[in-house]
Design an enzyme around this catalytic site. Structure first.
Site, PDB file in Angstrom:
ATOM      1  CG  MET A  30      25.097  -4.269 -13.007  1.00 56.46           C
ATOM      2  SD  MET A  30      26.194  -5.525 -13.053  1.00 56.46           S
ATOM      3  CE  MET A  30      25.440  -6.714 -11.947  1.00 56.46           C
ATOM      4  CB  ALA A  32      16.762  -6.179 -12.622  1.00 54.66           C
ATOM      5  CG  LEU A  33      16.522  -0.192 -11.997  1.00 52.33           C
ATOM      6  CD1 LEU A  33      16.150   1.380 -12.299  1.00 52.33           C
ATOM      7  CD2 LEU A  33      17.962  -0.304 -11.560  1.00 52.33           C
ATOM      8  CB  ALA A  35      12.648  -0.367  -2.982  1.00 50.46           C
ATOM      9  CG  HIS A  37      18.803  -0.712  -7.878  1.00 49.92           C
ATOM     10  ND1 HIS A  37      18.033  -1.718  -8.172  1.00 49.92           N
ATOM     11  CD2 HIS A  37      20.138  -1.119  -8.124  1.00 49.92           C
ATOM     12  CE1 HIS A  37      18.893  -2.789  -8.619  1.00 49.92           C
ATOM     13  NE2 HIS A  37      20.200  -2.412  -8.539  1.00 49.92           N
ATOM     14  CD  GLN A 153      29.987  -2.584  -6.288  1.00 52.78           C
ATOM     15  OE1 GLN A 153      30.055  -3.296  -7.343  1.00 52.78           O
ATOM     16  NE2 GLN A 153      29.018  -1.827  -6.037  1.00 52.78           N
ATOM     17  NE  ARG A 187      23.697 -12.391  -9.093  1.00 51.38           N
ATOM     18  CZ  ARG A 187      24.565 -11.454  -9.293  1.00 51.38           C
ATOM     19  NH1 ARG A 187      24.417 -10.615  -8.242  1.00 51.38           N
ATOM     20  NH2 ARG A 187      25.614 -11.321 -10.070  1.00 51.38           N
TER      21      ARG A 187
END
Ligand code: AMP
Length: 280
Positions: A30, A32-33, A35, A37, A153, A187
């Site tokens: 989603m 807002a990458l 480390a 990701h 998930q 977040r």
């Protein structure tokens, strides 16, 4: 690296790659990458000829409008990071592009999706399955990469892939943490400096509980974490469950399952943070 915004252009590119016999890795995000990701991206770049990273804040998985509105969006910086990591395609579609019409499909993988995040965020996993199944269909990846940070998930995506008999491999990747232990999350950028300090207690208590668990029962360990979080001003526990790593169901003793994970969700101010820890 190509930045693609439409499904049509994406599919043209993918068809050409497939025709040349190139293997394709997909990393859904989603944006807002951070480390965390990038660790998934690097693994995909290593294991596939080309890597596609999707950046899409999926509205159907947000049950809280405010959370969706406040979700950080940093496309330019994201693309820079992805280019440096050797990504072939950044796919950043609009909501209309992904959902030209409302997605009415429903996915249910009970009992995996009825507990924890499934119980506290009604409809969340249905939205996740909607977008991930669409991305799988658009990109037709050989492998897709997901973080163990979102432990439940990952289990649900594995189950969806199995039940729909999708021809790809799901690769789970370990949680990346800040040097002080806080699990990396998009977040985290919403935390004030003081909240950032407070949030650190989540991973601290989890790591302490790993040592505590060595000579205490499962239920004692559960209380240890609940009390540890309750003792920190500014943290509000939503749930802490110690579960079978395969079924996501709570267990009562250490010998009840082969793999056991503690999954936690905590509010730090207004920011909802999740983390987990392996006990065995
Ligand atoms: P998100 O952008 O939050 O939807 O995350 C995209 C993917 O990155 C998901 O598969 C997450 O589980 C994974 N991810 C997010 N944070 C981390 C982290 N700290 N360590 C490893 N993977 C992560």
């Amino acid at each position: 690296m190509k930045v693609i915004k439409t499904v049509k252009e994406l599919q043209t590119e993918i068809a050409a790659m497939k025709k040349s016999g190139l293997s394709v890795g997909l990393v859904p995000t989603m944006g807002a990458l951070h480390a965390g990701h990038i660790s998934l991206v690097k693994r995909s770049v290593e294991e596939n000829d080309v890597t596609v990273v999707s950046i899409f804040v999926n509205p159907t998985q947000f049950n809280d409008k405010n959370d969706l509105l406040k979700y950080p969006r940093t496309l330019e910086a994201d693309c820079l990071l992805l280019q440096q990591a050797g990504v072939a395609i950044a796919f950043a579609p609009s909501v209309e592009e992904v959902y030209p019409e409302p997605d009415t499909r429903s996915f249910s993988y009970a009992p995996l999706d009825t507990v924890m995040e499934g119980a506290f965020r009604p409809g969340h996993f249905n939205g996740v399955c909607q977008v991930v199944s669409k991305l799988f269909d658009m990109v037709k990846p050989d492998k897709a990469y997901f973080g163990e940070k979102d432990f439940q998930q990952l289990a649900i995506i594995r189950e969806m892939t199995r039940q729909l008999e999708l021809p790809l491999e799901i690769v789970g990747c370990p949680i990346m943490r800040e040097s002080d232990g806080l699990a990396m999350s998009s977040r985290n950028t919403r935390l004030s400096e003081a909240e950032r300090e407070t949030a650190l207690n989540i991973s601290r208590v989890l790591f302490e509980s790993q040592r505590y668990a060595i000579n205490h029962s499962l239920l004692e360990t559960k209380s240890f974490v609940e009390q540890g979080i309750a003792a920190v001003e500014g943290l509000k526990l939503e749930y802490y469950e110690i579960v079978d790593a395969r079924t996501m169901q709570t267990v009562q003793s250490w010998d009840e399952a082969e793999g056991i994970v503690g999954c936690i969700t905590v509010f730090c101010g207004e920011v909802r943070l999740i983390d987990n820890i392996r006990y065995k």
